[in-house]
Design an enzyme around this catalytic site. Structure first.
Site, PDB file in Angstrom:
ATOM      1  N   ASN A 180     -22.368   1.899  40.831  1.00  0.00           N
ATOM      2  CA  ASN A 180     -23.601   1.125  40.801  1.00  0.00           C
ATOM      3  C   ASN A 180     -24.687   1.923  41.528  1.00  0.00           C
ATOM      4  O   ASN A 180     -24.750   1.936  42.750  1.00  0.00           O
ATOM      5  CB  ASN A 180     -23.335  -0.218  41.504  1.00  0.00           C
ATOM      6  CG  ASN A 180     -24.560  -1.106  41.552  1.00  0.00           C
ATOM      7  OD1 ASN A 180     -25.652  -0.704  41.152  1.00  0.00           O
ATOM      8  ND2 ASN A 180     -24.377  -2.319  42.053  1.00  0.00           N
ATOM      9  N   ARG A 213     -22.925   0.146  36.293  1.00  0.00           N
ATOM     10  CA  ARG A 213     -23.782  -1.034  36.251  1.00  0.00           C
ATOM     11  C   ARG A 213     -25.206  -0.587  35.928  1.00  0.00           C
ATOM     12  O   ARG A 213     -25.751   0.283  36.599  1.00  0.00           O
ATOM     13  CB  ARG A 213     -23.773  -1.738  37.595  1.00  0.00           C
ATOM     14  CG  ARG A 213     -24.665  -2.945  37.563  1.00  0.00           C
ATOM     15  CD  ARG A 213     -25.054  -3.401  38.929  1.00  0.00           C
ATOM     16  NE  ARG A 213     -25.970  -4.518  38.799  1.00  0.00           N
ATOM     17  CZ  ARG A 213     -26.814  -4.872  39.741  1.00  0.00           C
ATOM     18  NH1 ARG A 213     -26.859  -4.224  40.863  1.00  0.00           N
ATOM     19  NH2 ARG A 213     -27.611  -5.891  39.550  1.00  0.00           N
ATOM     20  N   ARG A 221     -39.107 -12.840  47.260  1.00  0.00           N
ATOM     21  CA  ARG A 221     -39.869 -12.925  45.998  1.00  0.00           C
ATOM     22  C   ARG A 221     -40.420 -14.341  45.811  1.00  0.00           C
ATOM     23  O   ARG A 221     -39.734 -15.317  46.122  1.00  0.00           O
ATOM     24  CB  ARG A 221     -38.967 -12.583  44.806  1.00  0.00           C
ATOM     25  CG  ARG A 221     -38.509 -11.151  44.822  1.00  0.00           C
ATOM     26  CD  ARG A 221     -37.547 -10.846  43.700  1.00  0.00           C
ATOM     27  NE  ARG A 221     -36.422 -10.103  44.221  1.00  0.00           N
ATOM     28  CZ  ARG A 221     -35.290  -9.905  43.561  1.00  0.00           C
ATOM     29  NH1 ARG A 221     -35.120 -10.382  42.351  1.00  0.00           N
ATOM     30  NH2 ARG A 221     -34.311  -9.219  44.123  1.00  0.00           N
ATOM     31  N   HIS A 246     -28.822 -10.569  36.511  1.00  0.00           N
ATOM     32  CA  HIS A 246     -27.542 -11.074  37.054  1.00  0.00           C
ATOM     33  C   HIS A 246     -26.592 -11.490  35.930  1.00  0.00           C
ATOM     34  O   HIS A 246     -25.713 -12.328  36.137  1.00  0.00           O
ATOM     35  CB  HIS A 246     -27.731 -12.330  37.945  1.00  0.00           C
ATOM     36  CG  HIS A 246     -28.582 -12.132  39.146  1.00  0.00           C
ATOM     37  ND1 HIS A 246     -29.563 -13.032  39.522  1.00  0.00           N
ATOM     38  CD2 HIS A 246     -28.607 -11.153  40.081  1.00  0.00           C
ATOM     39  CE1 HIS A 246     -30.147 -12.619  40.633  1.00  0.00           C
ATOM     40  NE2 HIS A 246     -29.591 -11.469  40.990  1.00  0.00           N
ATOM     41  N   GLU A 256     -18.893  -9.040  40.348  1.00  0.00           N
ATOM     42  CA  GLU A 256     -19.537  -8.242  39.301  1.00  0.00           C
ATOM     43  C   GLU A 256     -18.784  -6.936  39.052  1.00  0.00           C
ATOM     44  O   GLU A 256     -18.683  -6.484  37.917  1.00  0.00           O
ATOM     45  CB  GLU A 256     -20.994  -7.956  39.704  1.00  0.00           C
ATOM     46  CG  GLU A 256     -21.863  -9.195  39.567  1.00  0.00           C
ATOM     47  CD  GLU A 256     -23.122  -9.159  40.409  1.00  0.00           C
ATOM     48  OE1 GLU A 256     -23.003  -9.218  41.653  1.00  0.00           O
ATOM     49  OE2 GLU A 256     -24.206  -9.061  39.845  1.00  0.00           O
TER      50      GLU A 256
END
Ligand code: ADP
Length: 403
Positions: free
Chosen positions: A7, A91, A241, A180, A387
Protein backbone atom coordinates in the site's frame (compact mmCIF):
# COMPACT_ATOMS: atom_id res chain seq x y z
CA UNK A 1 1.95 -19.88 -1.11
CA UNK A 2 2.07 -16.31 0.03
CA UNK A 3 0.59 -12.98 -1.03
CA UNK A 4 2.35 -9.69 -0.44
CA UNK A 5 0.01 -6.72 -0.05
CA UNK A 6 1.60 -3.34 -0.77
CA UNK A 7 0.00 0.00 0.00
CA UNK A 8 1.96 3.01 -1.29
CA UNK A 9 0.51 6.21 0.20
CA UNK A 10 1.64 9.73 -0.64
CA UNK A 11 4.65 9.53 1.72
CA UNK A 12 4.50 5.98 3.07
CA UNK A 13 4.62 2.33 2.08
CA UNK A 14 2.75 -0.26 4.16
CA UNK A 15 3.00 -3.99 3.57
CA UNK A 16 1.52 -7.24 4.82
CA UNK A 17 2.65 -10.73 3.91
CA UNK A 18 -0.10 -13.37 4.12
CA UNK A 19 0.10 -17.13 4.04
CA UNK A 20 -2.70 -17.82 1.58
CA UNK A 21 -3.64 -21.33 2.80
CA UNK A 22 -4.73 -20.16 6.26
CA UNK A 23 -4.91 -16.39 5.60
CA UNK A 24 -2.48 -15.77 8.47
CA UNK A 25 -0.49 -12.53 8.66
CA UNK A 26 3.18 -13.55 8.54
CA UNK A 27 4.93 -10.17 8.43
CA UNK A 28 3.82 -6.56 8.31
CA UNK A 29 5.10 -3.05 8.70
CA UNK A 30 5.61 0.31 7.09
CA UNK A 31 8.06 2.97 6.05
CA UNK A 32 6.86 6.50 6.75
CA UNK A 33 8.05 10.04 5.99
CA UNK A 34 9.64 8.97 2.71
CA UNK A 35 12.06 11.60 1.40
CA UNK A 36 12.29 13.32 4.80
CA UNK A 37 15.08 13.21 7.39
CA UNK A 38 12.69 11.69 9.96
CA UNK A 39 11.88 8.65 7.78
CA UNK A 40 11.46 5.44 9.78
CA UNK A 41 10.87 1.74 9.19
CA UNK A 42 8.62 -0.24 11.52
CA UNK A 43 8.29 -3.97 11.06
CA UNK A 44 7.04 -7.05 12.78
CA UNK A 45 6.59 -10.73 12.03
CA UNK A 46 4.40 -13.46 13.43
CA UNK A 47 7.33 -14.63 15.56
CA UNK A 48 9.12 -11.39 16.41
CA UNK A 49 8.44 -8.17 18.30
CA UNK A 50 7.96 -4.83 16.58
CA UNK A 51 11.19 -3.11 15.54
CA UNK A 52 11.53 0.55 14.64
CA UNK A 53 14.57 2.18 13.06
CA UNK A 54 15.47 5.41 11.32
CA UNK A 55 16.11 4.94 7.59
CA UNK A 56 17.23 7.00 4.64
CA UNK A 57 14.85 6.53 1.73
CA UNK A 58 14.61 9.10 -1.01
CA UNK A 59 11.50 7.77 -2.74
CA UNK A 60 8.90 4.99 -2.97
CA UNK A 61 11.19 2.84 -5.10
CA UNK A 62 13.85 2.76 -2.39
CA UNK A 63 11.24 2.10 0.30
CA UNK A 64 9.79 -0.90 -1.56
CA UNK A 65 13.30 -2.24 -2.21
CA UNK A 66 14.16 -2.01 1.48
CA UNK A 67 10.96 -3.81 2.49
CA UNK A 68 11.46 -6.65 0.03
CA UNK A 69 15.08 -7.08 1.05
CA UNK A 70 13.89 -7.27 4.66
CA UNK A 71 11.36 -9.98 3.82
CA UNK A 72 13.97 -11.98 1.94
CA UNK A 73 16.54 -11.63 4.73
CA UNK A 74 17.78 -15.18 5.30
CA UNK A 75 18.23 -14.66 9.05
CA UNK A 76 14.57 -13.78 9.56
CA UNK A 77 13.45 -16.71 7.38
CA UNK A 78 10.12 -15.06 6.53
CA UNK A 79 10.52 -16.19 2.95
CA UNK A 80 13.24 -18.65 2.09
CA UNK A 81 12.75 -18.25 -1.63
CA UNK A 82 11.13 -15.56 -3.76
CA UNK A 83 9.05 -18.22 -5.50
CA UNK A 84 7.02 -18.61 -2.29
CA UNK A 85 5.28 -15.32 -3.17
CA UNK A 86 2.46 -16.27 -5.53
CA UNK A 87 1.08 -12.78 -6.05
CA UNK A 88 1.52 -9.15 -5.06
CA UNK A 89 -1.62 -7.11 -4.38
CA UNK A 90 -1.37 -3.34 -4.69
CA UNK A 91 -3.89 -1.09 -3.02
CA UNK A 92 -4.87 1.68 -5.45
CA UNK A 93 -6.83 4.64 -4.13
CA UNK A 94 -8.43 5.82 -7.36
CA UNK A 95 -9.25 3.83 -10.48
CA UNK A 96 -11.38 6.55 -12.07
CA UNK A 97 -14.06 5.05 -14.27
CA UNK A 98 -11.48 2.91 -16.05
CA UNK A 99 -11.37 0.16 -13.43
CA UNK A 100 -14.51 -1.45 -12.08
CA UNK A 101 -12.77 -4.51 -10.69
CA UNK A 102 -9.35 -5.77 -9.61
CA UNK A 103 -6.97 -6.43 -12.51
CA UNK A 104 -3.75 -8.25 -13.26
CA UNK A 105 -0.93 -5.81 -14.06
CA UNK A 106 0.01 -5.70 -17.72
CA UNK A 107 1.71 -2.99 -19.79
CA UNK A 108 -1.73 -1.83 -20.94
CA UNK A 109 -3.01 -1.63 -17.35
CA UNK A 110 0.04 0.42 -16.35
CA UNK A 111 -0.66 2.86 -19.18
CA UNK A 112 -4.31 3.13 -18.10
CA UNK A 113 -3.24 3.74 -14.51
CA UNK A 114 -1.03 6.59 -15.67
CA UNK A 115 -4.16 8.21 -17.10
CA UNK A 116 -5.51 8.32 -13.52
CA UNK A 117 -2.58 10.45 -12.26
CA UNK A 118 -4.46 13.73 -12.54
CA UNK A 119 -7.49 12.46 -10.61
CA UNK A 120 -5.50 11.47 -7.47
CA UNK A 121 -2.20 13.32 -7.90
CA UNK A 122 -0.91 12.58 -4.40
CA UNK A 123 -1.51 8.85 -4.54
CA UNK A 124 -1.44 7.42 -8.06
CA UNK A 125 2.17 8.35 -8.95
CA UNK A 126 3.21 6.73 -5.63
CA UNK A 127 1.23 3.57 -6.51
CA UNK A 128 2.84 3.53 -9.93
CA UNK A 129 6.35 3.85 -8.50
CA UNK A 130 5.52 1.01 -6.09
CA UNK A 131 4.40 -1.26 -8.94
CA UNK A 132 7.63 -0.64 -10.88
CA UNK A 133 9.80 -1.16 -7.79
CA UNK A 134 8.09 -4.48 -7.00
CA UNK A 135 8.52 -5.60 -10.62
CA UNK A 136 12.21 -4.80 -10.40
CA UNK A 137 12.72 -6.61 -7.09
CA UNK A 138 10.42 -9.58 -7.77
CA UNK A 139 10.56 -10.11 -11.54
CA UNK A 140 8.11 -12.59 -12.96
CA UNK A 141 5.76 -12.59 -9.96
CA UNK A 142 2.28 -11.42 -10.99
CA UNK A 143 0.89 -8.22 -9.50
CA UNK A 144 -2.78 -7.35 -9.08
CA UNK A 145 -4.30 -3.89 -8.59
CA UNK A 146 -7.18 -3.60 -6.11
CA UNK A 147 -9.00 -0.27 -6.27
CA UNK A 148 -10.73 1.62 -3.45
CA UNK A 149 -13.16 2.96 -6.01
CA UNK A 150 -14.00 -0.28 -7.86
CA UNK A 151 -16.69 -1.61 -5.49
CA UNK A 152 -18.67 1.61 -6.01
CA UNK A 153 -18.73 1.35 -9.80
CA UNK A 154 -22.20 -0.27 -9.67
CA UNK A 155 -23.86 3.01 -8.66
CA UNK A 156 -26.60 4.13 -11.05
CA UNK A 157 -25.84 7.23 -13.13
CA UNK A 158 -28.37 9.40 -11.28
CA UNK A 159 -26.47 8.67 -8.04
CA UNK A 160 -22.97 9.26 -9.37
CA UNK A 161 -23.61 12.30 -11.58
CA UNK A 162 -23.30 15.88 -10.32
CA UNK A 163 -25.77 18.36 -11.78
CA UNK A 164 -23.02 20.39 -13.47
CA UNK A 165 -22.95 20.96 -17.25
CA UNK A 166 -22.57 17.50 -18.81
CA UNK A 167 -19.31 18.39 -20.54
CA UNK A 168 -17.47 18.31 -17.18
CA UNK A 169 -18.39 14.65 -16.87
CA UNK A 170 -17.36 13.88 -20.45
CA UNK A 171 -14.16 15.90 -20.53
CA UNK A 172 -12.92 15.87 -16.94
CA UNK A 173 -14.65 12.71 -15.65
CA UNK A 174 -16.14 14.71 -12.80
CA UNK A 175 -18.57 12.36 -11.05
CA UNK A 176 -18.97 10.59 -7.73
CA UNK A 177 -16.50 7.70 -7.35
CA UNK A 178 -16.64 6.81 -3.66
CA UNK A 179 -13.77 5.46 -1.56
CA UNK A 180 -13.01 2.81 1.12
CA UNK A 181 -14.55 0.35 -1.35
CA UNK A 182 -12.35 -2.54 -0.22
CA UNK A 183 -13.50 -2.02 3.36
CA UNK A 184 -17.21 -1.67 2.50
CA UNK A 185 -16.90 -4.78 0.33
CA UNK A 186 -15.15 -6.79 3.08
CA UNK A 187 -17.60 -5.91 5.89
CA UNK A 188 -20.63 -6.49 3.66
CA UNK A 189 -19.34 -9.99 2.85
CA UNK A 190 -18.71 -10.70 6.54
CA UNK A 191 -22.17 -9.35 7.41
CA UNK A 192 -23.77 -11.84 5.01
CA UNK A 193 -21.95 -14.69 6.78
CA UNK A 194 -23.00 -13.44 10.22
CA UNK A 195 -26.60 -12.84 9.12
CA UNK A 196 -26.63 -16.30 7.49
CA UNK A 197 -28.10 -14.96 4.27
CA UNK A 198 -26.60 -14.56 0.80
CA UNK A 199 -25.51 -11.03 -0.08
CA UNK A 200 -27.91 -11.24 -3.03
CA UNK A 201 -30.82 -11.11 -0.56
CA UNK A 202 -29.58 -8.32 1.69
CA UNK A 203 -29.97 -4.57 1.99
CA UNK A 204 -27.10 -3.11 4.02
CA UNK A 205 -25.76 0.23 5.17
CA UNK A 206 -22.04 0.12 5.96
CA UNK A 207 -20.48 2.93 8.02
CA UNK A 208 -16.69 3.10 7.71
CA UNK A 209 -15.82 5.65 10.42
CA UNK A 210 -12.12 6.44 10.76
CA UNK A 211 -10.09 9.60 10.22
CA UNK A 212 -11.81 9.58 6.87
CA UNK A 213 -15.38 8.26 6.92
CA UNK A 214 -17.91 7.09 4.39
CA UNK A 215 -21.37 5.54 4.44
CA UNK A 216 -22.52 3.16 1.71
CA UNK A 217 -25.89 1.77 0.67
CA UNK A 218 -25.62 -1.79 -0.66
CA UNK A 219 -28.40 -3.84 -2.23
CA UNK A 220 -27.87 -7.44 -3.34
CA UNK A 221 -24.10 -6.98 -2.98
CA UNK A 222 -24.08 -3.92 -5.23
CA UNK A 223 -23.39 -0.34 -4.19
CA UNK A 224 -26.38 1.93 -4.81
CA UNK A 225 -24.88 5.08 -3.32
CA UNK A 226 -21.97 6.21 -1.16
CA UNK A 227 -21.26 9.41 0.73
CA UNK A 228 -17.78 10.25 -0.59
CA UNK A 229 -17.68 11.74 -4.05
CA UNK A 230 -15.25 12.87 -6.74
CA UNK A 231 -12.70 13.01 -3.90
CA UNK A 232 -12.74 11.69 -0.32
CA UNK A 233 -13.81 15.14 0.90
CA UNK A 234 -17.54 14.81 0.35
CA UNK A 235 -19.97 13.29 2.81
CA UNK A 236 -20.03 13.17 6.60
CA UNK A 237 -17.99 15.33 9.00
CA UNK A 238 -14.53 13.73 9.47
CA UNK A 239 -11.36 14.22 11.53
CA UNK A 240 -9.96 17.11 9.50
CA UNK A 241 -12.33 17.16 6.51
CA UNK A 242 -15.47 19.27 6.36
CA UNK A 243 -17.63 16.80 4.41
CA UNK A 244 -20.70 18.32 2.73
CA UNK A 245 -20.76 22.12 2.64
CA UNK A 246 -22.52 24.60 0.41
CA UNK A 247 -20.11 24.75 -2.56
CA UNK A 248 -20.81 28.49 -2.89
CA UNK A 249 -18.81 28.99 0.34
CA UNK A 250 -15.69 28.44 -1.77
CA UNK A 251 -16.65 31.19 -4.21
CA UNK A 252 -17.42 33.43 -1.21
CA UNK A 253 -14.00 32.80 0.39
CA UNK A 254 -12.23 33.51 -2.88
CA UNK A 255 -14.14 36.79 -3.17
CA UNK A 256 -13.58 37.84 0.45
CA UNK A 257 -10.01 36.83 1.26
CA UNK A 258 -7.00 37.31 -1.01
CA UNK A 259 -5.38 34.45 0.90
CA UNK A 260 -7.88 31.89 -0.41
CA UNK A 261 -7.10 32.26 -4.08
CA UNK A 262 -5.39 29.06 -5.08
CA UNK A 263 -6.56 25.46 -5.16
CA UNK A 264 -3.95 24.24 -2.69
CA UNK A 265 -4.90 26.70 0.07
CA UNK A 266 -8.58 25.94 -0.35
CA UNK A 267 -7.98 22.20 -0.48
CA UNK A 268 -5.86 22.41 2.68
CA UNK A 269 -8.60 24.36 4.43
CA UNK A 270 -11.29 21.79 3.62
CA UNK A 271 -9.18 18.62 3.88
CA UNK A 272 -6.74 19.37 6.68
CA UNK A 273 -8.09 22.15 8.86
CA UNK A 274 -11.80 21.40 9.08
CA UNK A 275 -13.97 18.63 10.53
CA UNK A 276 -13.57 17.73 14.21
CA UNK A 277 -10.24 19.60 14.33
CA UNK A 278 -11.60 22.78 12.74
CA UNK A 279 -14.79 23.04 14.78
CA UNK A 280 -13.34 22.02 18.15
CA UNK A 281 -10.03 23.84 17.66
CA UNK A 282 -8.64 20.94 19.66
CA UNK A 283 -8.01 17.71 17.83
CA UNK A 284 -8.98 15.51 14.90
CA UNK A 285 -8.84 12.44 17.12
CA UNK A 286 -12.17 11.18 18.40
CA UNK A 287 -10.60 10.06 21.69
CA UNK A 288 -9.49 13.64 22.44
CA UNK A 289 -12.91 14.96 21.45
CA UNK A 290 -14.69 12.50 23.77
CA UNK A 291 -12.37 13.40 26.65
CA UNK A 292 -12.99 17.12 26.09
CA UNK A 293 -16.76 16.49 25.90
CA UNK A 294 -16.62 14.73 29.29
CA UNK A 295 -14.87 17.83 30.67
CA UNK A 296 -17.66 20.07 29.42
CA UNK A 297 -15.86 21.58 26.40
CA UNK A 298 -18.63 23.20 24.33
CA UNK A 299 -16.84 23.29 20.98
CA UNK A 300 -15.85 19.64 21.30
CA UNK A 301 -19.49 18.84 22.06
CA UNK A 302 -20.59 20.79 18.99
CA UNK A 303 -18.04 18.98 16.77
CA UNK A 304 -19.19 15.61 18.15
CA UNK A 305 -22.88 16.49 17.61
CA UNK A 306 -22.18 17.63 14.04
CA UNK A 307 -20.32 14.42 13.17
CA UNK A 308 -23.07 12.21 14.62
CA UNK A 309 -25.83 14.27 12.98
CA UNK A 310 -24.20 14.10 9.55
CA UNK A 311 -23.93 10.30 9.81
CA UNK A 312 -27.57 9.98 10.95
CA UNK A 313 -28.65 11.97 7.89
CA UNK A 314 -26.90 9.58 5.50
CA UNK A 315 -28.22 6.49 7.28
CA UNK A 316 -31.76 7.88 7.17
CA UNK A 317 -31.45 8.84 3.50
CA UNK A 318 -30.05 5.45 2.52
CA UNK A 319 -32.77 3.67 4.49
CA UNK A 320 -35.25 5.43 2.23
CA UNK A 321 -33.23 4.86 -0.95
CA UNK A 322 -32.96 1.14 -0.19
CA UNK A 323 -36.64 1.03 0.86
CA UNK A 324 -35.71 -0.69 4.12
CA UNK A 325 -32.53 -2.18 5.52
CA UNK A 326 -31.56 -5.57 6.99
CA UNK A 327 -28.43 -4.45 8.80
CA UNK A 328 -26.31 -1.45 9.71
CA UNK A 329 -22.60 -2.21 10.03
CA UNK A 330 -19.99 -0.13 11.87
CA UNK A 331 -16.30 -0.46 11.03
CA UNK A 332 -12.85 1.31 11.13
CA UNK A 333 -11.20 3.17 14.05
CA UNK A 334 -14.25 5.03 15.37
CA UNK A 335 -16.86 2.52 14.17
CA UNK A 336 -15.07 -0.41 15.82
CA UNK A 337 -14.00 1.29 19.04
CA UNK A 338 -16.27 4.13 20.02
CA UNK A 339 -19.40 3.03 21.86
CA UNK A 340 -20.54 6.64 22.50
CA UNK A 341 -20.43 7.46 18.79
CA UNK A 342 -22.37 4.30 17.85
CA UNK A 343 -24.92 4.90 20.60
CA UNK A 344 -25.46 8.54 19.63
CA UNK A 345 -25.88 7.61 15.96
CA UNK A 346 -28.43 4.90 16.68
CA UNK A 347 -30.35 6.90 19.31
CA UNK A 348 -33.76 8.02 18.10
CA UNK A 349 -33.63 5.97 14.94
CA UNK A 350 -36.25 3.54 16.25
CA UNK A 351 -38.62 4.85 13.56
CA UNK A 352 -36.33 3.00 11.10
CA UNK A 353 -36.37 -0.13 13.27
CA UNK A 354 -32.82 0.49 14.54
CA UNK A 355 -32.43 -0.29 18.25
CA UNK A 356 -29.08 -0.94 19.85
CA UNK A 357 -28.57 -2.80 23.09
CA UNK A 358 -26.75 -0.17 25.16
CA UNK A 359 -24.93 -2.74 27.32
CA UNK A 360 -23.82 -4.92 24.39
CA UNK A 361 -22.66 -1.79 22.60
CA UNK A 362 -20.45 -0.83 25.56
CA UNK A 363 -18.60 -4.18 25.72
CA UNK A 364 -15.08 -3.71 24.39
CA UNK A 365 -14.03 -6.36 21.90
CA UNK A 366 -12.04 -6.80 18.74
CA UNK A 367 -14.44 -9.51 17.56
CA UNK A 368 -17.24 -9.28 15.02
CA UNK A 369 -20.44 -8.80 17.00
CA UNK A 370 -24.14 -7.86 17.05
CA UNK A 371 -24.99 -4.81 19.15
CA UNK A 372 -28.72 -4.53 18.38
CA UNK A 373 -31.50 -5.64 20.71
CA UNK A 374 -33.11 -9.00 19.96
CA UNK A 375 -36.24 -7.22 18.77
CA UNK A 376 -34.47 -4.66 16.57
CA UNK A 377 -35.86 -4.95 13.02
CA UNK A 378 -32.54 -3.75 11.62
CA UNK A 379 -29.59 -5.74 12.94
CA UNK A 380 -26.66 -3.58 14.02
CA UNK A 381 -23.17 -5.09 13.81
CA UNK A 382 -19.59 -4.12 14.54
CA UNK A 383 -17.22 -5.77 12.06
CA UNK A 384 -13.50 -4.99 12.23
CA UNK A 385 -12.37 -4.17 8.73
CA UNK A 386 -9.48 -5.98 7.09
CA UNK A 387 -8.57 -4.26 3.85
CA UNK A 388 -5.22 -6.04 3.55
CA UNK A 389 -6.82 -9.48 3.75
CA UNK A 390 -9.45 -8.44 1.22
CA UNK A 391 -6.67 -7.31 -1.15
CA UNK A 392 -4.86 -10.65 -0.67
CA UNK A 393 -8.09 -12.54 -1.41
CA UNK A 394 -8.87 -10.42 -4.45
CA UNK A 395 -5.32 -10.86 -5.77
CA UNK A 396 -5.55 -14.63 -5.39
CA UNK A 397 -8.94 -14.65 -7.15
CA UNK A 398 -7.66 -12.57 -10.08
CA UNK A 399 -4.61 -14.80 -10.37
CA UNK A 400 -6.74 -17.95 -10.46
CA UNK A 401 -9.14 -16.43 -13.00
CA UNK A 402 -6.20 -15.59 -15.27
CA UNK A 403 -4.65 -19.06 -15.20
P1 ADP B 1 -7.78 5.93 9.08
O1 ADP B 1 -8.95 6.55 8.38
O2 ADP B 1 -6.58 6.82 9.13
O3 ADP B 1 -7.49 4.50 8.63
P2 ADP B 1 -8.70 4.70 11.54
O4 ADP B 1 -9.70 3.80 10.91
O5 ADP B 1 -7.53 4.09 12.21
O6 ADP B 1 -8.23 5.86 10.59
O7 ADP B 1 -9.50 5.57 12.62
C1 ADP B 1 -8.90 6.60 13.34
C2 ADP B 1 -9.94 7.20 14.26
O8 ADP B 1 -10.39 6.19 15.16
C3 ADP B 1 -9.41 8.35 15.12
O9 ADP B 1 -10.34 9.42 15.14
C4 ADP B 1 -9.36 7.73 16.50
O10 ADP B 1 -9.62 8.66 17.49
C5 ADP B 1 -10.51 6.75 16.45
N1 ADP B 1 -10.39 5.75 17.50
C6 ADP B 1 -9.51 4.75 17.63
N2 ADP B 1 -9.70 4.11 18.82
C7 ADP B 1 -10.72 4.73 19.44
C8 ADP B 1 -11.42 4.57 20.68
N3 ADP B 1 -11.09 3.61 21.52
N4 ADP B 1 -12.44 5.41 20.97
C9 ADP B 1 -12.78 6.40 20.11
N5 ADP B 1 -12.19 6.60 18.93
C10 ADP B 1 -11.17 5.80 18.60
Amino acid sequence: MKALVVNCGSSSVKYTLFELENEKKMAWGLIECIGLPEAFYKRQTINSEEKKEAVKVANHTEAVELIIKGLLDKNKAMISDVSEIAVIGHRIVHGGDKFSKSVLVTDKVKEELKECFSIAPLHTPAHYAGILAVEKMLPGIPSVLVFDTAFHQTMPDYAYMYALPYEFYEKDHIRRYGFHGTSHNYVSQRAAVLLRKPLSELKLITAHLGNGSSITAIENGKVIDTSMGFTPLQGVVMGTRCGDIDPAIIAYLIGQYPHYKDAKTLNDLMNKKSGLAGVSGLSADMRDILKAVSEGNKKAQLAFNMLVYSIKKYISAYYGILNGVDALIFTAGIGENSAPVRESICKNLSVLGIEIDVEKNKERSSEERFISTNSSKVKVLVIPTNEELMIARESRKVLENNK
